[in-house]
Scaffold this motif. Structure first.
Motif, short mmCIF file in Angstrom:
data_model
loop_
_atom_site.label_atom_id
_atom_site.label_comp_id
_atom_site.label_asym_id
_atom_site.label_seq_id
_atom_site.Cartn_x
_atom_site.Cartn_y
_atom_site.Cartn_z
N THR A 22 0.83 -1.20 0.00
CA THR A 22 0.00 0.00 0.00
C THR A 22 0.87 1.25 0.00
O THR A 22 0.62 2.19 -0.76
CB THR A 22 -0.94 0.00 1.23
N GLY A 23 1.90 1.26 0.85
CA GLY A 23 2.80 2.41 0.91
C GLY A 23 3.51 2.65 -0.41
O GLY A 23 3.63 3.80 -0.86
N LEU A 24 3.96 1.58 -1.05
CA LEU A 24 4.64 1.74 -2.33
C LEU A 24 3.69 2.25 -3.42
O LEU A 24 4.09 3.09 -4.25
CB LEU A 24 5.28 0.41 -2.76
N PHE A 25 2.46 1.76 -3.43
CA PHE A 25 1.48 2.30 -4.38
C PHE A 25 1.25 3.79 -4.16
O PHE A 25 1.20 4.57 -5.10
CB PHE A 25 0.14 1.57 -4.28
N VAL A 69 5.75 6.62 1.69
CA VAL A 69 7.09 6.20 2.12
C VAL A 69 7.06 5.79 3.59
O VAL A 69 7.59 4.75 3.97
CB VAL A 69 8.13 7.31 1.86
N LEU A 70 6.41 6.61 4.43
CA LEU A 70 6.33 6.30 5.86
C LEU A 70 5.61 4.97 6.08
O LEU A 70 6.03 4.15 6.90
CB LEU A 70 5.63 7.41 6.62
N LEU A 71 4.52 4.77 5.35
CA LEU A 71 3.77 3.52 5.50
C LEU A 71 4.60 2.32 5.05
O LEU A 71 4.63 1.30 5.74
CB LEU A 71 2.48 3.61 4.67
N ALA A 72 5.29 2.44 3.94
CA ALA A 72 6.11 1.34 3.45
C ALA A 72 7.21 0.97 4.46
O ALA A 72 7.51 -0.20 4.65
CB ALA A 72 6.73 1.69 2.10
N ALA A 81 -1.02 6.86 8.22
CA ALA A 81 -2.33 6.31 7.89
C ALA A 81 -3.42 7.38 8.01
O ALA A 81 -4.31 7.45 7.15
CB ALA A 81 -2.66 5.12 8.79
N LEU A 82 -3.35 8.21 9.03
CA LEU A 82 -4.34 9.28 9.19
C LEU A 82 -4.21 10.30 8.06
O LEU A 82 -5.22 10.71 7.48
CB LEU A 82 -4.16 9.95 10.55
N MET A 83 -2.99 10.70 7.73
CA MET A 83 -2.77 11.63 6.62
C MET A 83 -3.33 11.06 5.32
O MET A 83 -4.00 11.75 4.55
CB MET A 83 -1.27 11.92 6.46
N LEU A 84 -3.05 9.79 5.10
CA LEU A 84 -3.50 9.13 3.88
C LEU A 84 -5.02 9.00 3.85
O LEU A 84 -5.65 9.29 2.82
CB LEU A 84 -2.84 7.76 3.78
N LEU A 113 -7.78 0.89 3.47
CA LEU A 113 -6.48 0.32 3.83
C LEU A 113 -5.77 1.19 4.88
O LEU A 113 -5.17 0.67 5.81
CB LEU A 113 -5.60 0.18 2.58
N ALA A 114 -5.87 2.50 4.73
CA ALA A 114 -5.25 3.39 5.71
C ALA A 114 -5.90 3.19 7.08
O ALA A 114 -5.21 3.18 8.11
CB ALA A 114 -5.38 4.85 5.26
N LEU A 115 -7.21 3.00 7.12
CA LEU A 115 -7.89 2.77 8.39
C LEU A 115 -7.44 1.47 9.05
O LEU A 115 -7.35 1.40 10.27
CB LEU A 115 -9.41 2.79 8.20
#
Length: 144
Positions: A22-25, A69-72, A81-84, A113-115
């Motif tokens: 998800t982060g990479l996408f 990037v942070l998520l990955a 996740a909140l920002m996204l 997915l972020a949730l």
């Protein structure tokens, strides 16, 4: 057989894999912030025809890149996740007109997915785990 039980299987590994992908996408989509022609095209869309069009488009793409990037990496996962989630909600309902059921559901799927990562955290395989887990916390709450 564990596959048919109600117990999780490979919870940490599965969450890490989904978080990284998800982060990479998101980082891939956010990378458009460096494509001036693409950004200028976005600014011509009716939804962005405001005096703040440049700010809206560059902020949205920057959030996609940084949060991705942070998520990955699993770093500041809940913040990312909140920002996204907030950015994708804006895209889903203000840019996409709320067409989340069929025509333009991809941004809303990123909200969901972020949730997942807002509520579950990054999983064991993350930089958050490395930097923010204390020894006392590990003993009080064993890793799942």
């Amino acid at each position: 057989m564990k596959f048919f039980s109600t117990q999780p299987i490979y919870r940490n590994e599965g969450l890490a894999l989904i978080r990284i992908i998800t982060g990479l996408f998101m980082a891939y989509h956010g990378w458009e912030v460096f494509d001036r022609e693409k950004m200028l095209t976005y600014m011509t869309w009716d939804q962005f025809r405001t005096p703040a069009s440049s700010l809206l488009v560059y902020t949205g793409k920057s959030v996609e890149l940084v949060a991705g990037v942070l998520l990955a990496l699993g770093l500041l996962t809940r913040v990312a996740a909140l920002m996204l989630a907030l950015t994708m909600l804006y895209i889903s309902f203000f840019v996409g007109g709320g067409k989340i059921w069929y025509e333009d559901q991809h941004p809303f799927l990123f909200v969901l997915l972020a949730l997942v990562f807002l509520f579950t955290g990054p999983s064991r395989y993350s930089l958050d785990q490395l930097f923010f887990t204390t020894k006392d916390h590990e003993h009080a709450h064993p890793k799942l």
